[in-house]
Design an enzyme around this catalytic site. Structure first.
Site, PDB file in Angstrom:
ATOM      1  N   ARG A 110      47.515 -29.357  30.840  1.00  0.00           N
ATOM      2  CA  ARG A 110      46.787 -30.091  29.773  1.00  0.00           C
ATOM      3  C   ARG A 110      45.283 -30.189  30.044  1.00  0.00           C
ATOM      4  O   ARG A 110      44.611 -31.101  29.567  1.00  0.00           O
ATOM      5  CB  ARG A 110      47.376 -31.481  29.554  1.00  0.00           C
ATOM      6  CG  ARG A 110      48.826 -31.444  29.135  1.00  0.00           C
ATOM      7  CD  ARG A 110      49.272 -32.701  28.445  1.00  0.00           C
ATOM      8  NE  ARG A 110      50.654 -32.535  28.038  1.00  0.00           N
ATOM      9  CZ  ARG A 110      51.697 -32.817  28.815  1.00  0.00           C
ATOM     10  NH1 ARG A 110      51.503 -33.287  30.024  1.00  0.00           N
ATOM     11  NH2 ARG A 110      52.926 -32.623  28.382  1.00  0.00           N
ATOM     12  N   LYS A 132      33.731 -23.248  22.878  1.00  0.00           N
ATOM     13  CA  LYS A 132      34.768 -22.589  22.068  1.00  0.00           C
ATOM     14  C   LYS A 132      35.528 -21.639  22.977  1.00  0.00           C
ATOM     15  O   LYS A 132      34.924 -20.771  23.620  1.00  0.00           O
ATOM     16  CB  LYS A 132      34.143 -21.796  20.928  1.00  0.00           C
ATOM     17  CG  LYS A 132      33.838 -22.628  19.707  1.00  0.00           C
ATOM     18  CD  LYS A 132      33.453 -21.719  18.559  1.00  0.00           C
ATOM     19  CE  LYS A 132      33.037 -22.518  17.346  1.00  0.00           C
ATOM     20  NZ  LYS A 132      32.530 -21.650  16.269  1.00  0.00           N
ATOM     21  N   GLU A 174      23.456 -10.337  18.956  1.00  0.00           N
ATOM     22  CA  GLU A 174      23.502 -11.811  18.889  1.00  0.00           C
ATOM     23  C   GLU A 174      22.095 -12.389  19.031  1.00  0.00           C
ATOM     24  O   GLU A 174      21.760 -13.398  18.420  1.00  0.00           O
ATOM     25  CB  GLU A 174      24.378 -12.391  20.004  1.00  0.00           C
ATOM     26  CG  GLU A 174      25.864 -12.331  19.764  1.00  0.00           C
ATOM     27  CD  GLU A 174      26.382 -13.263  18.652  1.00  0.00           C
ATOM     28  OE1 GLU A 174      25.715 -14.264  18.314  1.00  0.00           O
ATOM     29  OE2 GLU A 174      27.448 -12.972  18.120  1.00  0.00           O
ATOM     30  N   LYS A 202      21.303 -22.864  21.042  1.00  0.00           N
ATOM     31  CA  LYS A 202      22.743 -23.123  20.909  1.00  0.00           C
ATOM     32  C   LYS A 202      23.092 -24.513  21.434  1.00  0.00           C
ATOM     33  O   LYS A 202      23.908 -25.222  20.843  1.00  0.00           O
ATOM     34  CB  LYS A 202      23.560 -22.039  21.621  1.00  0.00           C
ATOM     35  CG  LYS A 202      25.044 -22.285  21.423  1.00  0.00           C
ATOM     36  CD  LYS A 202      25.903 -21.067  21.504  1.00  0.00           C
ATOM     37  CE  LYS A 202      27.342 -21.446  21.131  1.00  0.00           C
ATOM     38  NZ  LYS A 202      28.288 -20.376  21.252  1.00  0.00           N
ATOM     39  N   GLU A 212      32.019 -28.216  15.003  1.00  0.00           N
ATOM     40  CA  GLU A 212      31.741 -27.439  13.795  1.00  0.00           C
ATOM     41  C   GLU A 212      32.164 -28.156  12.522  1.00  0.00           C
ATOM     42  O   GLU A 212      32.803 -27.586  11.638  1.00  0.00           O
ATOM     43  CB  GLU A 212      32.413 -26.060  13.892  1.00  0.00           C
ATOM     44  CG  GLU A 212      31.718 -25.027  13.022  1.00  0.00           C
ATOM     45  CD  GLU A 212      32.168 -23.602  13.318  1.00  0.00           C
ATOM     46  OE1 GLU A 212      32.024 -23.155  14.469  1.00  0.00           O
ATOM     47  OE2 GLU A 212      32.656 -22.959  12.385  1.00  0.00           O
ATOM     48  N   ARG A 216      27.112 -26.525  13.115  1.00  0.00           N
ATOM     49  CA  ARG A 216      27.432 -25.466  14.075  1.00  0.00           C
ATOM     50  C   ARG A 216      27.817 -24.155  13.386  1.00  0.00           C
ATOM     51  O   ARG A 216      27.676 -23.074  13.957  1.00  0.00           O
ATOM     52  CB  ARG A 216      28.556 -25.930  15.016  1.00  0.00           C
ATOM     53  CG  ARG A 216      28.838 -24.893  16.093  1.00  0.00           C
ATOM     54  CD  ARG A 216      29.693 -25.416  17.214  1.00  0.00           C
ATOM     55  NE  ARG A 216      29.970 -24.355  18.154  1.00  0.00           N
ATOM     56  CZ  ARG A 216      30.466 -24.529  19.372  1.00  0.00           C
ATOM     57  NH1 ARG A 216      30.752 -25.753  19.797  1.00  0.00           N
ATOM     58  NH2 ARG A 216      30.684 -23.508  20.175  1.00  0.00           N
ATOM     59  N   ASN A 220      27.571 -18.837  13.101  1.00  0.00           N
ATOM     60  CA  ASN A 220      28.429 -17.741  12.637  1.00  0.00           C
ATOM     61  C   ASN A 220      27.694 -16.825  11.661  1.00  0.00           C
ATOM     62  O   ASN A 220      28.331 -16.004  10.987  1.00  0.00           O
ATOM     63  CB  ASN A 220      29.685 -18.304  11.956  1.00  0.00           C
ATOM     64  CG  ASN A 220      30.560 -19.041  12.938  1.00  0.00           C
ATOM     65  OD1 ASN A 220      30.688 -18.620  14.075  1.00  0.00           O
ATOM     66  ND2 ASN A 220      31.123 -20.158  12.515  1.00  0.00           N
ATOM     67  N   HIS A 223      28.805 -13.273  11.046  1.00  0.00           N
ATOM     68  CA  HIS A 223      30.089 -13.068  11.712  1.00  0.00           C
ATOM     69  C   HIS A 223      31.270 -12.902  10.754  1.00  0.00           C
ATOM     70  O   HIS A 223      32.314 -12.414  11.158  1.00  0.00           O
ATOM     71  CB  HIS A 223      30.385 -14.226  12.667  1.00  0.00           C
ATOM     72  CG  HIS A 223      29.600 -14.147  13.948  1.00  0.00           C
ATOM     73  ND1 HIS A 223      28.221 -14.085  13.961  1.00  0.00           N
ATOM     74  CD2 HIS A 223      29.982 -14.107  15.244  1.00  0.00           C
ATOM     75  CE1 HIS A 223      27.803 -14.010  15.217  1.00  0.00           C
ATOM     76  NE2 HIS A 223      28.847 -14.021  16.008  1.00  0.00           N
ATOM     77  N   HIS A 227      33.420 -10.023  12.014  1.00  0.00           N
ATOM     78  CA  HIS A 227      34.773 -10.142  12.573  1.00  0.00           C
ATOM     79  C   HIS A 227      35.757  -9.231  11.837  1.00  0.00           C
ATOM     80  O   HIS A 227      36.654  -8.638  12.452  1.00  0.00           O
ATOM     81  CB  HIS A 227      35.265 -11.594  12.482  1.00  0.00           C
ATOM     82  CG  HIS A 227      34.703 -12.482  13.557  1.00  0.00           C
ATOM     83  ND1 HIS A 227      34.811 -13.842  13.537  1.00  0.00           N
ATOM     84  CD2 HIS A 227      34.014 -12.194  14.688  1.00  0.00           C
ATOM     85  CE1 HIS A 227      34.224 -14.355  14.607  1.00  0.00           C
ATOM     86  NE2 HIS A 227      33.732 -13.372  15.316  1.00  0.00           N
ATOM     87  N   HIS A 239      31.304  -6.235  19.540  1.00  0.00           N
ATOM     88  CA  HIS A 239      31.062  -7.402  18.691  1.00  0.00           C
ATOM     89  C   HIS A 239      29.646  -7.386  18.092  1.00  0.00           C
ATOM     90  O   HIS A 239      29.470  -7.589  16.886  1.00  0.00           O
ATOM     91  CB  HIS A 239      31.263  -8.661  19.548  1.00  0.00           C
ATOM     92  CG  HIS A 239      30.963  -9.946  18.854  1.00  0.00           C
ATOM     93  ND1 HIS A 239      31.773 -10.466  17.868  1.00  0.00           N
ATOM     94  CD2 HIS A 239      29.935 -10.828  18.997  1.00  0.00           C
ATOM     95  CE1 HIS A 239      31.255 -11.618  17.445  1.00  0.00           C
ATOM     96  NE2 HIS A 239      30.149 -11.856  18.108  1.00  0.00           N
TER      97      HIS A 239
HETATM   98  N1  GLY Z   1      29.835 -18.390  18.575  1.00  0.00           N
HETATM   99  C1  GLY Z   1      29.656 -19.437  17.645  1.00  0.00           C
HETATM  100  C2  GLY Z   1      29.840 -20.793  18.213  1.00  0.00           C
HETATM  101  O1  GLY Z   1      29.974 -20.944  19.408  1.00  0.00           O
HETATM  102  O2  GLY Z   1      29.866 -21.749  17.467  1.00  0.00           O
END
Ligand code: GLY
Length: 346
Positions: A110, A132, A174, A202, A212, A216, A220, A223, A227, A239
């Site tokens: 956990r 993330k 990026e 960031k 998010e 946040r 993206n 993306h 994606h 990517h």
């Molecule tokens: N890669 C996008 C984020 O971390 O929110």
């Protein structure tokens, strides 16, 4: 060495950027840790010394290894070794390693602490920062995961010197995203400072919207289509290359929706092409890409959501665009691909 912080109250953590940052590992391990499970890939030529008892666990190379099977393998190997919640996982590698090992750390017992030693440009400016974690399903990218903030992130810019050119370009895709979001002068900064400037951007976004709920999502940018391209290409495209096409597409969407001026939209294509990244994609792919975009996590109630710009450094949201708008934006990136055109991306 440049030291930054991701500001999350009592879960705030340091990000150390610079040549040799990996040698700061012992310093940033959580207090009281006795053992470290080091997760990496055979292809990563970077060794770390956690300064405590440790064992190296190797996961498969490539995006294919970023799946639930690898998470199970890691957790079982850790259990057999006797890793406890008082120990730490150290993820050494790019986004595939930090996403997968980070997710395994989030669910093992956990939750066990994780420190990321990011060895790729993409990992240093994006994947390792912000908590993330996750893995792919056959149905889409990063569809299973959790928010699990690391205890620290080490961005050793020395390791970037060993990257193959295509992997470095991957990170530049990026980095271009950050430039469009408003990080100034990236092209003129020394590498350490450019990495730190992206990390600072960031960290600020994550500090204001960890899960998010809103802001946040700007990270993206590019993306949504990116994606879908990665998935259609079965992850043979890097990517950053897929995001590059996605950024040009998002700029065209913004332009056609009357939100982005021509000069800024054109700059997207010019900057990405100058880095050697692709700005066009298969003219026959729109139907499949639309299907792929339907699985994007930003969507709500079946409605596609895109990040678009209302000007340089002014990200906003475009919800449920008309299919004719999507088709028009796509026609601006649709070009027959030369048969050898993907070679630089593989
Ligand atoms: N890669 C996008 C984020 O971390 O929110």
């Amino acid at each position: 060495m440049i030291e930054l912080e991701v500001p999350l109250g009592d879960r705030s953590y340091p990000v150390v950027v610079g040549a040799g940052a990996r040698h700061r590992l012992l310093e940033v391990l959580p207090v009281g840790v006795r053992r470290a499970a080091v997760v990496t890939q055979a292809s990563i030529p970077v060794e770390v010394d956690p300064g405590v008892e440790h064992q190296v666990f190797t996961m498969p190379d490539g995006e294919e290894g970023k799946d639930l099977g690898t998470v199970e393998d890691l957790c079982r190997d850790w259990a057999q070794w006797g890793l406890t919640r008082g120990d730490v996982v150290v993820a050494v590698g790019g986004g595939v390693v930090t996403d997968t090992a980070g997710f395994a750390a989030a669910v093992y017992h956990r939750g066990v602490a994780v420190v990321h030693v990011a060895t790729t440009l993409l990992g240093q400016i994006d994947a390792a920062i912000g908590g993330k974690t996750g893995v792919n399903l056959p149905e889409g990218k990063n569809l299973v995961g959790s928010f699990w903030q690391p205890a620290a992130v080490l961005c050793d810019t020395e390791t970037l010197g060993t990257l193959p050119p295509r992997e470095y370009r991957n990170g530049l895709g990026e980095m271009a995203k950050y430039a469009f979001l408003g990080v100034d002068d990236l092209a003129d900064l020394p590498l350490d400072e450019a990495v730190a400037a992206c990390v600072a951007c960031k960290a600020d976004v994550v500090g204001s919207d960890e899960r998010e709920a809103g802001r946040r999502a700007i990270l993206n940018y590019g993306h949504t289509l990116g994606h879908a391209i990665e998935r259609r290409e079965r992850y043979r495209w890097r990517h950053g290359a897929a995001v590059s096409v996605g950024l040009v597409f998002a700029a065209e969407l913004g332009r056609l929706a009357g939100r982005l001026d021509d000069a800024t939209a054109d700059r997207h294509r010019a900057i990405l092409a100058s880095i050697g990244l692709p700005t066009t994609y298969d003219p026959d792919a729109l139907g499949q890409l639309m299907e792929g975009m339907q699985t994007d996590k930003k969507n709500r109630h079946g409605m596609l959501r895109f990040v678009v710009l209302d000007g340089l450094a002014k990200p906003g949201r475009l919800e449920g665009p008309d299919p004719s708008l999507l088709a028009a934006a796509y026609s601006a990136v649709a070009r027959e691909q030369p048969s050898s055109g993907n070679a630089i991306l593989l």
